[in-house]
Write an enzyme that holds these catalytic residues in place. Structure first.
Site, short mmCIF file in Angstrom:
data_model
loop_
_atom_site.label_atom_id
_atom_site.label_comp_id
_atom_site.label_asym_id
_atom_site.label_seq_id
_atom_site.Cartn_x
_atom_site.Cartn_y
_atom_site.Cartn_z
N CYS A 155 0.69 -1.22 -0.05
CA CYS A 155 -0.06 0.04 -0.11
C CYS A 155 0.99 1.25 0.09
O CYS A 155 2.04 1.29 -0.24
CB CYS A 155 -0.88 -0.10 1.27
N LEU B 292 -3.90 -1.66 -1.49
CA LEU B 292 -3.79 -2.90 -2.68
C LEU B 292 -3.98 -4.00 -2.00
O LEU B 292 -3.17 -4.54 -1.15
CB LEU B 292 -2.28 -2.82 -3.09
N ILE C 188 -3.97 -7.74 -0.77
CA ILE C 188 -3.11 -8.86 -0.91
C ILE C 188 -3.52 -10.05 -0.02
O ILE C 188 -3.70 -11.08 -0.46
CB ILE C 188 -1.56 -8.37 -0.63
N GLY D 168 14.97 -11.53 -7.19
CA GLY D 168 16.13 -11.90 -6.87
C GLY D 168 16.86 -10.97 -6.20
O GLY D 168 18.15 -11.01 -5.68
#
Length: 615
Positions: free
Chosen positions: A2, A50, A52, A360
């Site tokens: 967020c 957002l 999740i 990564g």
């Protein structure tokens, strides 16, 4: 994942809720799903969500404790939240959601600021404690999530948030350029100071927390990376790496939305992908270029081996130049790492299919993966000469014209503290001073910036010193910042399993020879990766995310574009434009490669135009 904004102790006349809404609107890309506001006589919080974990409305923020005396806004993920939740319920706390956010506010009730030691994840958050009339703000261990703050306001009010651009909508904010930031930027390629390019706006350091009360700030560290080698066999550490990285990947895939992974041809993203086994991987390269500038075929090959669907995109130079102003807008500060550009397009590609991606980042810094950490065969031979002799030759060669030979001799007679500032080094300091106007030459020296960092690892070997410098400067200032800003520009969450405090704890114990080995960098990690990756992938040398800038700048179209910018009125304010044009013309002619010098200045001017001329 967020974004949040807030301010405290405002003394000017304004509608707090309409102002905080305007601030929230500037970061809607960080949280397009919903928004929330908290406001009282002292503080105003704004939040963009957002979704999740826990898609329900009870998981929205701002979030409160049982009696609503504490209110939280939080950006990030707490991966061990399920264990913490059970512990806090056993201690009598009442939860209303199943989101990871809620463990922070109940954890603060139970443990105070010590809750930070219990968290495993990436985070930036603010808690307003109405009973104590104190705000508690914190940033995660590595600096994965950004947190900015300022008191450079006309009324002395305190502003904070996930992105600087939100401050521009606050009537009290003073928008001023920090003149001292430009000189070090030309060398480091990113904003390396605690104070940003906006005067009086600061970044809270990774591993630090802040207490704000009635206009006063108190900032303290709560965590730092510490390398303390423990002798043991390669087999022992390989087994430990396999187990610890796998556990971290398992934690990092916890989600109520679709998860994918970024994938290049290198070991880091390949290892994460092989452990995660997502449904989709994502890769980008550059049109008209093969080899170093396009690893999409390698990513497709590995995806096929792992039976994963791969999505790729080839980017054109036109797209990159056209969207560079947008990219720099999302970065908040000028950042000339060329890899920011393909990362923007990679995140855009992934956003069409998933909401969370694993990547990564961090493996090189903690496991010893950069070529800089190793010593070339030629330098190893040269270092057999006594240091006092090499030192004298180095000082003499410093006065010679710069070429490969003189640079080699200079480097061979320097201590690591003198020659290494991190993975990025663009302008030599003398060259930076030569192109800057007098008003912009007063910024701190390169050595003064790195000296305090090196002091923390005095007595360690050179490899460890370099890793620590990268962990403290390069990783949060460049790598993680662009990862956060470029992914959230497209409303996706990027997770970095290598940057887990348990993985770091293990990596810090590795003997130097298992990090940088005569046969390869990241030696122990590569050995562990061979269990799930083909040997070709595990041993592939590091390439990074190369961008064909040097080729583009030798095309007339882009040469003219940069030339116009270099000769603009804005450029004349900061630079000796005749010096800039020398670099540009020599590069365009093909006589020398000055692409990084040119790109770094060009990016700054693009950023300045976006924030100070167009706004």
């Amino acid at each position: 994942m967020c974004g949040f904004v807030g301010f405290a102790d405002s003394r000017i006349e304004m509608d707090h809720e309409s102002v905080i809404q305007a601030m929230m609107d500037t970061i809607i890309h960080r949280g397009p799903d919903s928004g929330g506001i908290y406001s009282d006589e002292q503080v105003t919080f704004g939040f963009r969500r957002l979704k999740i974990i826990d898609m329900s409305e009870v998981a929205s923020q701002p979030m409160y404790n049982e009696d609503q005396s504490c209110v939280l806004i939080f950006n990030g993920e707490i991966y061990n939240y399920q264990e913490l939740r059970e512990d806090l319920i056993a201690k009598g706390h009442t939860f209303v959601s199943h989101t990871d956010s809620e463990v922070i506010i109940h954890g603060y009730e139970e443990y105070g600021v010590s809750v930070l030691h219990k968290l495993r994840g990436m985070f930036a958050f603010a808690i307003w404690d109405a009973n104590k009339e104190t705000m508690f703000l914190a940033r995660d261990f590595f600096g994965i999530k950004p947190l900015y703050y300022t008191q450079n306001t006309i009324d002395g009010s305190f502003l904070f948030g996930s992105e600087i651009k939100s401050f521009l909508k606050q009537p009290a904010f003073r928008k001023e350029l920090n003149k001292d930031a430009l000189k070090p930027y030309l060398t480091f390629q990113y904003s390396v100071l605690d104070e940003t390019f906006f005067k009086g706006v600061y970044k809270l350091k990774p591993g630090h927390y802040m207490l704000y009360q009635k206009g006063k700030l108190e900032i303290n560290p709560y965590w730092d990376a510490s390398f303390n080698e423990e002798e043991n066999s390669l087999a022992h550490y390989v087994e430990q790496i396999k187990n610890t990285v796998k556990e971290s990947v398992d934690y990092h895939q916890i989600s109520d939305v679709k998860v994918g992974s970024f994938l290049s041809g290198g070991i880091d993203s390949s290892y994460i992908t092989a452990l995660l086994k997502p449904n989709k991987t994502f890769s980008v390269g550059f049109k008209d270029y093969e080899g170093n500038f396009n690893e999409t075929d390698l990513a497709k090959d590995l995806s096929d081996i792992l039976q994963i669907e791969n999505h790729k995109k080839l980017i054109s130079a036109d797209e990159c130049f056209e969207l560079l102003p947008t990219i720099q807008y999302h970065m908040d500060e000028p950042q000339s790492n060329p890899s920011s550009v393909p990362l923007y397009f990679l995140a855009e590609l992934a956003s069409k299919h998933v909401t969370v991606v694993l990547s990564g980042e961090g493996a090189d810094e903690i496991f010893g993966g950069y070529d800089w950490y190793d010593t070339t065969p030629a330098m190893k031979k040269y270092k057999k000469i006594p240091f006092v002799v090499r030192r004298s030759l180095s000082l003499l060669s410093g006065n010679l014209p710069k070429n490969r030979f003189s640079s080699f001799v200079v480097k061979g007679g320097q201590r690591v503290e003198e020659r290494f500032i991190g993975q990025a080094k663009v302008f030599d300091e003398a060259d930076a001073l030569a192109v800057l106007k007098d008003d912009y030459q007063a910024g701190p020296s390169v050595q003064s910036i790195t000296a305090g960092v090196y002091e923390q690892v005095r007595g360690k070997d050179d490899v460890t010193k370099m890793q620590y410098v990268d962990l403290k400067l390069w990783l949060p200032g460049d790598i993680l910042l662009k990862a956060d800003k470029m992914s959230l520009a497209h409303s996706i969450e990027l997770r970095v399993p290598f940057l887990d405090k348990m993985v770091m704890d293990l990596a810090s114990k590795l003997p130097t020879g298992l990090r940088v080995h005569p046969s390869n960098t990241k030696y122990a990690l590569r050995t562990a990766a061979k269990e799930v990756l083909p040997e070709e992938w595990a041993n592939r040398p590091k390439v990074g995310f190369p961008v064909p800038i040097r080729h583009w700048l030798r095309e007339e179209k882009y040469y003219k574009l940069v030339k116009d910018m270099f000769q603009s009125n804005a450029s004349k304010q900061f630079f000796h434009t005749d010096e800039l044009m020398k670099y540009l013309d020599i590069h365009y002619s093909g006589k020398q490669n000055h692409a990084r010098y040119i790109w770094t200045v060009y990016v700054f001017l693009v950023w300045y135009k976006r924030f100070f001329e167009e706004q």
